[in-house]
Design an enzyme around this catalytic site. Structure first.
Site, mmCIF file in Angstrom:
data_model
loop_
_atom_site.group_PDB
_atom_site.id
_atom_site.type_symbol
_atom_site.label_atom_id
_atom_site.label_comp_id
_atom_site.label_asym_id
_atom_site.label_seq_id
_atom_site.Cartn_x
_atom_site.Cartn_y
_atom_site.Cartn_z
ATOM 1 N N LEU A 33 0.811 -1.223 0.000
ATOM 2 C CA LEU A 33 0.000 0.000 0.000
ATOM 3 C C LEU A 33 0.844 1.273 0.000
ATOM 4 O O LEU A 33 1.880 1.331 0.643
ATOM 5 C CB LEU A 33 -0.923 0.007 1.229
ATOM 6 C CG LEU A 33 -1.885 -1.175 1.326
ATOM 7 C CD1 LEU A 33 -2.701 -1.085 2.613
ATOM 8 C CD2 LEU A 33 -2.806 -1.260 0.114
ATOM 9 N N HIS A 34 0.379 2.257 -0.756
ATOM 10 C CA HIS A 34 1.035 3.567 -0.806
ATOM 11 C C HIS A 34 -0.039 4.642 -0.698
ATOM 12 O O HIS A 34 -1.237 4.326 -0.541
ATOM 13 C CB HIS A 34 1.879 3.698 -2.085
ATOM 14 C CG HIS A 34 1.141 3.349 -3.343
ATOM 15 N ND1 HIS A 34 0.077 4.086 -3.807
ATOM 16 C CD2 HIS A 34 1.289 2.311 -4.212
ATOM 17 C CE1 HIS A 34 -0.383 3.551 -4.915
ATOM 18 N NE2 HIS A 34 0.322 2.453 -5.189
ATOM 19 N N GLU A 35 0.381 5.896 -0.812
ATOM 20 C CA GLU A 35 -0.546 7.024 -0.656
ATOM 21 C C GLU A 35 -1.729 6.940 -1.636
ATOM 22 O O GLU A 35 -2.813 7.411 -1.326
ATOM 23 C CB GLU A 35 0.207 8.323 -0.903
ATOM 24 C CG GLU A 35 0.268 9.342 0.199
ATOM 25 C CD GLU A 35 -0.789 9.304 1.279
ATOM 26 O OE1 GLU A 35 -1.873 9.865 1.056
ATOM 27 O OE2 GLU A 35 -0.539 8.741 2.356
ATOM 28 N N GLY A 36 -1.505 6.374 -2.821
ATOM 29 C CA GLY A 36 -2.592 6.239 -3.801
ATOM 30 C C GLY A 36 -3.724 5.401 -3.218
ATOM 31 O O GLY A 36 -4.908 5.799 -3.261
ATOM 32 N N HIS A 37 -3.355 4.245 -2.646
ATOM 33 C CA HIS A 37 -4.376 3.389 -2.026
ATOM 34 C C HIS A 37 -5.048 4.131 -0.855
ATOM 35 O O HIS A 37 -6.268 4.087 -0.695
ATOM 36 C CB HIS A 37 -3.736 2.116 -1.467
ATOM 37 C CG HIS A 37 -3.088 1.239 -2.492
ATOM 38 N ND1 HIS A 37 -1.737 1.018 -2.534
ATOM 39 C CD2 HIS A 37 -3.602 0.505 -3.511
ATOM 40 C CE1 HIS A 37 -1.434 0.194 -3.518
ATOM 41 N NE2 HIS A 37 -2.559 -0.130 -4.140
ATOM 42 N N GLY A 147 -8.789 3.791 -8.639
ATOM 43 C CA GLY A 147 -7.924 4.899 -9.038
ATOM 44 C C GLY A 147 -7.969 5.159 -10.536
ATOM 45 O O GLY A 147 -8.057 4.223 -11.334
ATOM 46 N N LYS A 149 -5.484 5.986 -12.104
ATOM 47 C CA LYS A 149 -4.204 5.418 -12.562
ATOM 48 C C LYS A 149 -4.432 4.195 -13.473
ATOM 49 O O LYS A 149 -3.754 4.001 -14.459
ATOM 50 C CB LYS A 149 -3.410 5.049 -11.307
ATOM 51 C CG LYS A 149 -2.338 4.036 -11.450
ATOM 52 C CD LYS A 149 -1.041 4.683 -11.835
ATOM 53 C CE LYS A 149 0.130 3.741 -11.843
ATOM 54 N NZ LYS A 149 -0.159 2.342 -11.857
ATOM 55 N N SER A 186 2.728 0.305 -6.763
ATOM 56 C CA SER A 186 3.410 -0.711 -5.939
ATOM 57 C C SER A 186 4.664 -1.197 -6.637
ATOM 58 O O SER A 186 5.561 -1.752 -6.010
ATOM 59 C CB SER A 186 2.474 -1.895 -5.692
ATOM 60 O OG SER A 186 1.270 -1.446 -5.127
ATOM 61 N N ARG A 187 4.713 -1.017 -7.963
ATOM 62 C CA ARG A 187 5.871 -1.509 -8.722
ATOM 63 C C ARG A 187 7.050 -0.530 -8.711
ATOM 64 O O ARG A 187 8.135 -0.883 -9.160
ATOM 65 C CB ARG A 187 5.476 -1.801 -10.170
ATOM 66 C CG ARG A 187 4.499 -2.957 -10.287
ATOM 67 C CD ARG A 187 4.006 -3.096 -11.717
ATOM 68 N NE ARG A 187 2.796 -3.889 -11.784
ATOM 69 C CZ ARG A 187 2.760 -5.208 -11.906
ATOM 70 N NH1 ARG A 187 3.861 -5.879 -12.012
ATOM 71 N NH2 ARG A 187 1.602 -5.856 -11.934
HETATM 72 P P1 AMP Z 1 -3.564 -2.263 -6.976
HETATM 73 O O1 AMP Z 1 -3.182 -2.575 -5.564
HETATM 74 O O2 AMP Z 1 -2.421 -1.849 -7.838
HETATM 75 O O3 AMP Z 1 -4.427 -3.326 -7.602
HETATM 76 O O4 AMP Z 1 -4.483 -0.970 -6.898
HETATM 77 C C1 AMP Z 1 -5.624 -0.934 -6.086
HETATM 78 C C2 AMP Z 1 -6.386 0.327 -6.375
HETATM 79 O O5 AMP Z 1 -5.551 1.456 -6.106
HETATM 80 C C3 AMP Z 1 -6.817 0.449 -7.842
HETATM 81 O O6 AMP Z 1 -8.116 1.014 -7.886
HETATM 82 C C4 AMP Z 1 -5.794 1.388 -8.417
HETATM 83 O O7 AMP Z 1 -6.266 2.118 -9.529
HETATM 84 C C5 AMP Z 1 -5.571 2.316 -7.229
HETATM 85 N N1 AMP Z 1 -4.295 3.023 -7.352
HETATM 86 C C6 AMP Z 1 -3.080 2.496 -7.619
HETATM 87 N N2 AMP Z 1 -2.146 3.472 -7.722
HETATM 88 C C7 AMP Z 1 -2.806 4.653 -7.524
HETATM 89 C C8 AMP Z 1 -2.409 6.018 -7.507
HETATM 90 N N3 AMP Z 1 -1.154 6.385 -7.719
HETATM 91 N N4 AMP Z 1 -3.355 6.947 -7.274
HETATM 92 C C9 AMP Z 1 -4.658 6.597 -7.071
HETATM 93 N N5 AMP Z 1 -5.085 5.324 -7.062
HETATM 94 C C10 AMP Z 1 -4.183 4.362 -7.284
#
Ligand code: AMP
Length: 279
Positions: A33-37, A147, A149, A186-187
């Site tokens: 998890l990061h700030e986006g999540h 997101g 993204k 996350s990458r």
């Molecule tokens: P993931 O864990 O990569 O499957 O992402 C989970 C959710 O977080 C998805 O809805 C992504 O679009 C969202 N997400 C990932 N990176 C970002 C970001 N930088 N800003 C906003 N949402 C994000």
């Protein structure tokens, strides 16, 4: 924060909360998890009463077994980030809880899964819709937050929700970026220091396209961005497209109501995607 690992237990708990009148907001993730999540969780908290998140690295959406194997899984750190934040319930299932056998069913997505990311990652979106459907069936949220993204993913999930007449309402939240513009992912932790600097070219190409949008014809906008990316050190460009933001079809006229630029590239061994709404 309550943590559940089985579908039956989390469904039962959420059912009780719904019966008590709470509005359920859901944020599915693959962890690391990061700030986006965390921004998605904050949006969920603003708009609903009970925020549910899931962490599940979904094997059916990976077409490269090595990518699946090395995908980061810092579960303890993730739990502590969620505990400090605004998450009320975490659903943390094992693979066997979500898939009891190999599943070949898929949802007809009218070709949206065979464009852009779908061409480079065959089967990816069938895996995404399989898991999101199972998660929606389990959590039964009123709202689910995704997101920008992963823009194509948002369109695909919207299509699935419409086709299956699911009741959940989808909310798209803005992409959260690092201080210099790189989209959080996350990458990103895979990037070396040099690659981290090189990866900024993706954001710069998108930003330049947006800046010149009213001044230049579409073909020039696109060819300049491609030229910039091809000349950028360390960038192995997969695509840069300007598309109809509702259908992802490539467009030749600015008269289309909503336009988006999308980019994907490899930087060393890491694959990154980004996008920017132009209009
Ligand atoms: P993931 O864990 O990569 O499957 O992402 C989970 C959710 O977080 C998805 O809805 C992504 O679009 C969202 N997400 C990932 N990176 C970002 C970001 N930088 N800003 C906003 N949402 C994000």
């Amino acid at each position: 924060m309550k943590i559940f690992t089985t579908r039956a237990a989390v469904s039962r708990y959420i059912d009780q909360q719904k019966k008590a009148g709470l509005l359920i907001g859901f944020v599915p993730t693959m962890g690391a998890l990061h700030e986006g999540h965390l921004s998605l969780l904050r949006s969920a908290k603003e708009q609903t009463d009970l925020v549910v998140s899931s962490i599940f690295v979904n094997p059916t959406q990976f077409n490269d077994p090595k990518d699946l194997e090395k995908y980061p899984r810092p579960v303890e750190e993730d739990i502590s980030k969620l505990q400090k934040g605004v998450c009320d319930v975490l659903f943390l299932p094992e693979v066997t809880e979500m898939y009891s056998e190999q599943e070949n069913w898929h949802i007809e997505l009218d070709g949206l899964d065979n464009m852009l990311e779908g061409i480079l990652r065959p089967g990816h979106y069938q895996g995404v819709t399989q898991i999101v459907k199972k998660l929606f069936d389990t959590i039964n949220p009123d709202f689910a937050f995704f997101g920008q993204k992963d823009y194509q993913q948002f369109l695909i999930i919207s299509k699935m929700v419409k086709k299956l007449r699911m009741k959940v309402k989808l909310v798209m939240c803005p992409t959260v970026r690092e201080y210099d513009g790189l989209a959080m992912s996350s990458r990103n932790i895979y990037l070396s220091e040099t690659e981290r600097k090189q990866s900024l070219a993706l954001f710069q190409a998108l930003q330049q396209t947006k800046k010149n949008f009213n001044k230049q014809p579409l073909q020039l906008l696109k060819s300049e961005a491609i030229c910039y990316l091809n000349q950028s050190q360390g960038i192995d460009l997969e695509y840069f497209e300007i598309c109809n933001a509702s259908t992802l079809e490539p467009i030749s006229s600015k008269r289309v109501r909503n336009l988006i630029a999308l980019v994907a590239a490899r930087i060393g061994k890491t694959r990154l995607i980004d996008n920017m709404i132009l209009k």
